[in-house]
Design an enzyme around this catalytic site. Structure first.
Site, mmCIF file in Angstrom:
data_model
loop_
_atom_site.group_PDB
_atom_site.id
_atom_site.type_symbol
_atom_site.label_atom_id
_atom_site.label_comp_id
_atom_site.label_asym_id
_atom_site.label_seq_id
_atom_site.Cartn_x
_atom_site.Cartn_y
_atom_site.Cartn_z
ATOM 1 N N SER A 143 0.857 -1.176 0.000
ATOM 2 C CA SER A 143 0.000 0.000 0.000
ATOM 3 C C SER A 143 0.898 1.233 0.000
ATOM 4 C CB SER A 143 -0.887 0.012 1.251
ATOM 5 O OG SER A 143 -1.514 1.267 1.439
ATOM 6 N N TYR A 148 -2.044 -0.473 10.901
ATOM 7 C CA TYR A 148 -2.135 -0.997 9.537
ATOM 8 C C TYR A 148 -0.907 -0.570 8.737
ATOM 9 C CZ TYR A 148 -3.693 -1.666 4.745
ATOM 10 O OH TYR A 148 -3.776 -2.042 3.432
#
Length: 274
Positions: A136, A149
């Site tokens: 990501s 995260y």
């Protein structure tokens, strides 16, 4: 048609393939000529045409071994592994217990390690293979109220790039794909902090509002899937592939914009005081 002929007979495993990026990637690899096995934590009835869906819990060693052994017994080979299975968590870092943080890492990082360790002996024996890890842009930048995260993705980046150097002499490459916000059910399925604190309520709400606004123009998962096929089939893959316009812009900004300016812009976007 050329890619279909080139990849015919090759085998790919895609984790978390029941929806979103995983499903789009499984379909794209199938269209590129791969025989595709898609995994999901809970087995659902049916599945996309041409894709064999199997149950696999990436947090369970025996479950991972079972799926890899099944694919090898069925096909005799694994050419590509796409580690896509993951979960999100939105909240202040202080708002999650250590147990909740460990559970997140168990899926997003250790799940990747389990799957990779399971396929690597076979790939080393064949002197060929490709491992594609879905990271990501939050593996590149700070992520207030997604700190845990983002930590899993920062760790995944370091693991993947280091592993690539270790296994390259065996004909294996490890690639990172870095999407920005992507239109999937991921955000709706995010885990909430297990010990929410009043001190963060207002700031967390603003962060959620920013996310909801960004999601209105989020990239389609097919954009990531196209990059998956590229990373799986190109003769000389790159370490990292950004996916979509926003991801590309964030990557450039992170590398070239002075830290103070980047920090100021990020806080402004999230409505945080300077």
């Amino acid at each position: 048609m050329e890619i279909l002929m080139l990849q015919d007979g090759k085998v790919a495993i895609v984790t978390g393939a029941s929806t979103g990026i995983g499903l789009a990637s499984a379909k794209a690899l199938r269209e590129a000529g791969f025989r595709v096995f898609g995994t999901s934590r809970r087995m659902a009835a049916g599945g996309p045409d041409g894709i064999t869906m199997v149950a696999c819990d990436v947090t369970d060693d025996s479950s991972v071994k079972l799926i890899v052994d099944k694919v090898l017994d069925t096909t005799g080979r694994i050419d590509v592994l796409v580690n896509n299975a993951g979960t999100g968590l939105m909240g202040g870092a202080e708002e999650s217990s250590i147990a909740q943080a460990q559970a997140l890492f168990d899926v997003n990082l250790f799940g990747v390690m389990r799957m990779s360790n399971a396929v690597l002996p076979h790939m080393r024996a064949r002197k060929s293979g490709r491992i594609i890890n879905i990271s990501s842009v939050l593996g590149l930048i700070p992520a207030p109220f997604s700190a845990l995260y983002a930590s899993t993705k920062h760790a995944l980046e370091g693991y993947s790039e280091s592993l690539d150097h270790e296994v390259r002499s065996f004909g294996i490459r490890v690639c990172l794909l870095e999407p920005a916000y992507t239109s999937t059910s991921f955000e709706q399925n995010m885990v909430l902090p297990d010990r929410a604190l009043d001190a963060y309520v207002a700031a967390r709400a603003r962060a959620v509002a920013v996310l909801q606004e960004i999601m209105k123009t989020a990239d389609k998962p097919e954009i990531v899937a196209k990059r998956v096929v590229e990373a799986a089939t190109t003769a000389s893959p790159r370490h990292r592939y950004t996916c979509g316009k926003m991801a590309g812009q964030v990557s450039v900004l992170r590398r070239f914009v002075p830290e103070r300016m980047f920090d100021k812009s990020l806080r402004k976007q999230l409505g945080l005081p300077a």
